[in-house]
Design a protein around this motif. Structure first.
Motif, mmCIF file in Angstrom:
data_model
loop_
_atom_site.group_PDB
_atom_site.id
_atom_site.type_symbol
_atom_site.label_atom_id
_atom_site.label_comp_id
_atom_site.label_asym_id
_atom_site.label_seq_id
_atom_site.Cartn_x
_atom_site.Cartn_y
_atom_site.Cartn_z
ATOM 1 N N SER A 337 15.602 -81.773 86.305
ATOM 2 C CA SER A 337 16.656 -82.319 85.397
ATOM 3 C C SER A 337 16.781 -81.640 83.968
ATOM 4 C CB SER A 337 16.418 -83.783 84.862
ATOM 5 O OG SER A 337 16.098 -84.456 86.249
ATOM 6 N N LEU A 338 15.381 -81.315 83.454
ATOM 7 C CA LEU A 338 15.723 -80.311 82.063
ATOM 8 C C LEU A 338 16.416 -79.092 82.371
ATOM 9 C CD1 LEU A 338 12.035 -81.317 80.940
ATOM 10 C CD2 LEU A 338 14.222 -82.128 79.904
ATOM 11 N N LEU A 339 16.160 -78.375 83.312
ATOM 12 C CA LEU A 339 16.702 -77.142 83.696
ATOM 13 C C LEU A 339 18.287 -77.248 83.972
ATOM 14 C CD1 LEU A 339 13.938 -75.667 85.797
ATOM 15 C CD2 LEU A 339 14.918 -74.469 83.667
ATOM 16 N N GLY A 340 18.588 -78.500 84.421
ATOM 17 C CA GLY A 340 20.104 -78.784 84.734
ATOM 18 C C GLY A 340 20.866 -78.889 83.619
ATOM 19 N N ILE A 341 19.977 -79.218 82.362
ATOM 20 C CA ILE A 341 20.865 -79.288 81.114
ATOM 21 C C ILE A 341 21.449 -78.046 80.686
ATOM 22 C CG2 ILE A 341 20.771 -79.902 78.466
ATOM 23 C CD1 ILE A 341 18.448 -81.826 79.416
ATOM 24 N N PHE A 342 20.838 -76.929 81.136
ATOM 25 C CA PHE A 342 21.101 -75.687 80.521
ATOM 26 C C PHE A 342 22.218 -74.861 81.642
ATOM 27 C CE2 PHE A 342 16.973 -76.320 78.413
ATOM 28 C CZ PHE A 342 17.202 -75.993 77.027
#
Length: 451
Positions: A337-342
């Motif tokens: 989810s965190l990487l999907g922000i970028f």
């Protein structure tokens, strides 16, 4: 800057503002990355490589800031307030002169420096534009580091925190205008982000100077800006150069590793940038605890409280280990989810998620280094971390990175294996050094020489 304020410092009172300040500094870098990711993944890679180089330069400014912070804390602990004030002003002057020379070098030789990194040709234009602007004005960051270190040593950690909040707000607003172009504002991309970063830093420095003068209560000797005392310069360099040397060695070794990553292609560079931006939120706890511990131990050493200093470092290490392990685990579970922000690039997300799993093993080792090295520096044992750092970072870190990432073809997984080996070996050696208490004898000799 009264005696009561410096005597009644606690780890929590010092650390939470430092934590917020570091968090906001990291958010500033992440804001650039996140907002640029909406513009172009290539722009992110270009800025990421440029910042890797600039981080080495910033560490070189640290030798004055680190030396000043430790000397000021020790003198305040010994109630030598006038001496602390002289060192504070002198350190600002010294770092201004040094940083202006480095800023000029970055401005003139930008492309040559980036060429050493074997940067893909498609990234060269944006990377050089960013580094010329931010690098040419990097002397402002040197002044921010020095002024902030002085305020923190006096216990005014909230001041530097508030200034960092303001800098972040200005930087995000500036980024919004130059990346998204609202109200007809021209879209400037990487160049605009560079200007936004430089301007927010300059305004932040002006505010820090105002606060320093306000908090000084007449203890700062402004004559020391132009007139250096040989004894203070010698003491500052004796502590500062080795202190920065360990960090310089680390950042230089990271540049070599970035060179290896550049050979893996733009996707690998971008994955590394995104993953490490997320990892910053894990180890910032240890950074804050390490800096708070350094201030406390500096005061304790100055006051001659040797056993208190020893126990403070051990307690701080235990706190840092628990927090870093717990935080790394939580970040890994939220990794996708965190990487999907970028980014929405599935390859980057998949690789980054696995690297975050490896980070669970990495971060406790980093906690050892961040806390124990800060403790050793504050106690005056500044050379040992440099010697061990050079041997392990280059003898183990670089070698393992090349062997696993390039020779065996494991790519970024091999790079992370090298990070784990480097941090744990150095961390174990730092803890052993602290427990041996060689620093006690060093302080005894130093006080004898002063007499």
């Amino acid at each position: 800057m009264t005696e009561n304020k410096t005597k009644n410092l606690t780890l929590f009172a010092l650390t939470w503002p430092i934590f917020i300040e570091i968090l906001l500094h990291m958010l500033m870098g992440n804001a650039d990355t996140l907002m640029l990711s909406q513009y172009s993944d290539k722009a992110v890679a270009a800025v990421g490589v440029s910042n890797q180089i600039l981080s080495v330069v910033i560490v070189m400014f640290g030798f004055v800031a680190q030396g000043a912070a430790i000397l000021i804390a020790q003198n305040l602990g010994a109630e030598n307030n006038k001496t602390a004030g002289k060192i504070a002003v002198m350190s600002i002057s010294m770092n201004l002169l040094f940083s202006l020379l480095l800023s000029l070098g970055l401005l003139i030789w930008t492309r040559q420096i980036l060429g050493i990194m074997d940067l893909p040709s498609e990234l060269m234009g944006e990377a050089s534009s960013y580094m010329q602007i931010v690098g040419g004005l990097i002397f402002v960051q040197a002044l921010i580091m020095t002024t902030g270190a002085i305020l923190r040593s006096y216990g005014h950690t909230k001041d530097t925190m508030m200034v960092t909040i303001g800098m972040n707000i200005l930087n995000v607003i500036g980024n919004y205008f130059v990346i998204f172009g609202p109200f007809g504002f021209p879209v400037l991309g990487v160049v605009g982000v560079a200007y936004s970063t430089a301007i927010s830093r300059f305004i932040g420095f002006i505010v820090l100077v105002i606060l320093l003068v306000k908090r000084s209560d007449g203890q700062l000797n402004f004559k020391s800006f132009f007139r250096y005392e040989k004894l203070h310069v010698k003491s500052l360099l004796k502590i500062g150069i080795p202190s920065a040397g360990e960090q310089l060695s680390y950042n230089a070794s990271q540049m070599v590793i970035t060179y290896f990553v550049a050979q893996l292609g733009t996707v690998a560079i971008t994955t590394k940038v995104y993953t490490q931006n997320i990892m910053m939120f894990i180890f910032l706890f240890s950074v804050a605890i390490g800096q708070g511990t350094q201030i406390l131990i500096g005061h304790m050493i100055g006051a001659g409280k040797i056993e208190d200093a020893y126990q403070r470092a051990i307690r701080s290490l235990r706190i840092s280990l628990v927090i870093s392990l717990a935080t790394a685990s939580i970040v890994y579970l939220s990794g996708t989810s965190l990487l999907g922000i970028f980014t929405d690039n599935s390859t980057i997300i998949e690789q980054g998620a696995f690297l975050l799993l490896m980070t669970v093993a990495l971060e406790p080792g980093r906690a050892f280094n961040l806390v124990m090295i800060s403790s050793l520096r504050a106690a005056g044992d500044v050379k040992f971390p440099v010697y061990i750092g050079i041997i392990v970072m280059w003898g183990v870190g670089i070698t393992v990175a090349w062997f696993f990432a390039i020779y065996l073809g494991l790519g970024l997984i091999g790079i992370w294996i090298s990070f784990i080996a480097d941090e744990w070996i150095r961390g174990t050696l730092m803890l052993r050094r602290w427990k041996k208490r060689y620093w006690v004898d060093m302080n005894f000799v130093a006080k004898k020489e002063e007499v």
